[in-house]
Design an enzyme around this catalytic site. Structure first.
Site, PDB file in Angstrom:
ATOM      1  N   LYS A   1      31.099  30.367  72.812  1.00 28.25           N
ATOM      2  CA  LYS A   1      30.973  29.979  71.385  1.00 28.25           C
ATOM      3  C   LYS A   1      31.858  28.772  71.196  1.00 28.25           C
ATOM      4  CE  LYS A   1      30.703  33.579  68.235  1.00 28.25           C
ATOM      5  NZ  LYS A   1      31.809  34.394  67.997  1.00 28.25           N
TER       6      LYS A   1
HETATM    7  N1  GLU Z   1      33.238  39.848  66.897  1.00 29.15           N
HETATM    8  C1  GLU Z   1      32.692  40.622  67.959  1.00 29.15           C
HETATM    9  C2  GLU Z   1      32.122  39.571  69.020  1.00 29.15           C
HETATM   10  O1  GLU Z   1      31.518  38.762  68.712  1.00 29.15           O
HETATM   11  C3  GLU Z   1      31.854  41.717  67.709  1.00 29.15           C
HETATM   12  C4  GLU Z   1      31.619  42.749  68.822  1.00 29.15           C
HETATM   13  C5  GLU Z   1      30.694  43.876  68.298  1.00 29.15           C
HETATM   14  O2  GLU Z   1      29.464  43.689  68.095  1.00 29.15           O
HETATM   15  O3  GLU Z   1      31.293  45.035  68.016  1.00 29.15           O
HETATM   16  O4  GLU Z   1      32.094  39.938  70.150  1.00 29.15           O
END
Ligand code: GLU
Length: 266
Positions: free
Chosen positions: A241
């Site tokens: 990202k």
């Molecule tokens: N914020 C986490 C990520 O982007 C979420 C992961 C999840 O789905 O628990 O990796």
């Protein structure tokens, strides 16, 4: 009721790999007539940016991935603190004082000796007086104390998984600067919000193992977990990202139709 979530951190633009995660969760809830939550994982105040929250919504809307409500982790810090207290009262949460450099050195030593780089729990051996002295000179971080048994679940994609908790470091849940980390926040959210199915990338398999123990320790039901493979870029590199590789906004700017991207990812 089937409830799923897509939980990006707003630290960059969504890429096609993120979309795949969103799509799976979206389809599961829509097929069941359930709820799909867009959860913004913004506990990191330095890296989280409002412009990325807006960009995430724009990208999903462009693709027709609609959500029933938005939740933000930064609004729920009190809940995470309460869960941390609960774990502390149960003796499952302990204070550690190693600096990043000290931890790095420990890991290198273990690797040199051919051992897995698992946190050695030396903080558990500190006396109260030693802890007071360390607390006065440096910040403390907090780890969840894993039960060193095997953690098993039937994964919706991978099949039966069994992980020896002794081969995993006790996860850090609260950083030295007080920041709650995703591992705890996600457990609290998934259980508070009644998430029934969690589909995410296979980079989260070890997290899932530790989170299953946390969910059980807090007395909640464990959702169904499924871990999908990760897409890579043309050279086999991981998508990021932060680097913006294969971002949805670039594909949109290139004039690619949303249906094309959706059908490829599905
Ligand atoms: N914020 C986490 C990520 O982007 C979420 C992961 C999840 O789905 O628990 O990796």
């Amino acid at each position: 009721m089937t409830t799923t979530r897509f939980a990006p951190s707003p630290t960059g633009y969504l890429h096609v790999g993120n979309l795949r995660t969103a799509l799976f969760n979206h389809l599961i809830s829509r097929k069941a007539g359930g709820t799909f939550i867009l959860r913004i994982d913004d506990t990191d105040p330095e890296r989280s940016k409002e412009e990325f929250v807006d960009a995430i919504k724009t990208d999903l809307e462009w693709l027709g991935i609609t959500w029933d409500r938005v939740e933000r982790q930064s609004d729920r810090l009190d809940r995470y603190a309460a869960a941390a207290d609960q774990l502390r009262d149960m003796g499952r949460f302990y204070e550690c004082f190693e600096t990043p450099t000290e931890l790095d050195l420990k890991r290198k030593k273990q690797l040199n000796m051919g051992k897995p780089p698992v946190y050695d729990r030396s903080a558990l051996a500190l006396s109260d007086a030693e802890k007071d002295a360390l607390r006065a000179e440096r910040g403390a971080h907090w780890r969840f104390k894993l039960d060193q048994t095997r953690i098993e679940w039937s994964d919706g994609i991978v099949g039966d998984i069994s992980i020896d908790a002794a081969s995993v470091s006790d996860p850090v849940l609260i950083r030295g600067d007080g920041q709650v980390l995703y591992t705890l926040a996600s457990v609290v959210d998934d259980t508070d919000m009644g998430i029934t199915d969690v589909v995410r990338g296979s980079d989260h398999v070890t997290n899932t193992a530790t989170q299953i123990q946390m969910i059980k320790a807090l007395g909640f039901d464990v959702p169904r977990f499924a871990h999908h493979s990760l897409l890579t870029g043309p050279q086999g590199e991981g998508l990021s990202k932060r680097l913006g590789t294969l971002s949805l906004r670039d594909l949109r700017a290139d004039g690619i139709a949303p249906q094309v991207i959706l059908s490829h990812m599905a």
